[in-house]
Motif scaffolding. Structure first.
Motif, PDB file in Angstrom:
ATOM      1  N   MET A   5       0.830  -1.211   0.000  1.00 21.12           N
ATOM      2  CA  MET A   5       0.000   0.000   0.000  1.00 21.12           C
ATOM      3  C   MET A   5       0.866   1.263   0.000  1.00 21.12           C
ATOM      4  N   SER A  12      -6.088   0.647  -5.937  1.00 20.72           N
ATOM      5  CA  SER A  12      -6.133  -0.293  -4.811  1.00 20.72           C
ATOM      6  C   SER A  12      -6.502  -1.707  -5.266  1.00 20.72           C
ATOM      7  N   TYR A  16      -4.504  -5.065  -4.284  1.00 17.93           N
ATOM      8  CA  TYR A  16      -5.187  -6.244  -3.739  1.00 17.93           C
ATOM      9  C   TYR A  16      -4.841  -7.482  -4.571  1.00 17.93           C
TER      10      TYR A  16
END
Length: 140
Positions: A5, A12, A16
């Motif tokens: 992150m 995002s 992931y």
């Protein structure tokens, strides 16, 4: 996950996907030296890993299933995410790791050019007419 992150990647979903592939390689497939590398220019998190300890590093490019990839984008990924090769005759390659929303991962090895397949191990197949035809086409 928090280290991924902190990379300069804005998507995002891509982070992931990288985490899911990271876990699959490390825990599910028992690969070695799995490390994440941010490629800010491509806005991707790549993973460098070895299938076996003595193998050379491979580049995994995690991609969420909903992302469309054009031929140009795939070529750009291969050129910018591949590791430099010791042998100049070796084609650049990366493995796309396509991640479905249920965490299923499908791996596709992509190279910058055609790779001629290895001959079959089974001697019966060498005498096979179809194999001779295929081999003839490949070496034209």
């Amino acid at each position: 996950f928090t280290e991924m992150m902190s990379l300069d990647i804005s998507d995002s979903a891509q982070i992931y996907a990288a985490f899911v592939v990271y876990l699959d390689l490390l825990e599910g497939r028992n690969w070695h030296e799995v490390k994440h590398v941010g490629v800010a220019e491509l806005q991707l998190v790549c993973l460098h890993a070895r299938e076996r300890e003595q193998d050379s590093l491979q580049v995994m490019v995690p991609v969420p299933v909903h992302i469309s990839l054009s031929h140009e984008r795939i070529r750009e990924i291969i050129k910018k995410a591949s590791l430099p090769q010791d042998d100049p005759d070796t084609l650049l390659s990366v493995t796309l790791a396509i991640v479905e929303s249920d965490s299923t991962v499908v791996y596709y090895k992509m190279t910058d050019g055609f790779v001629i397949p290895d001959p079959p191990d089974d001697t019966e197949d060498v005498d096979n007419k179809q194999w001779r035809k295929k081999r003839k086409k490949l070496f034209k």
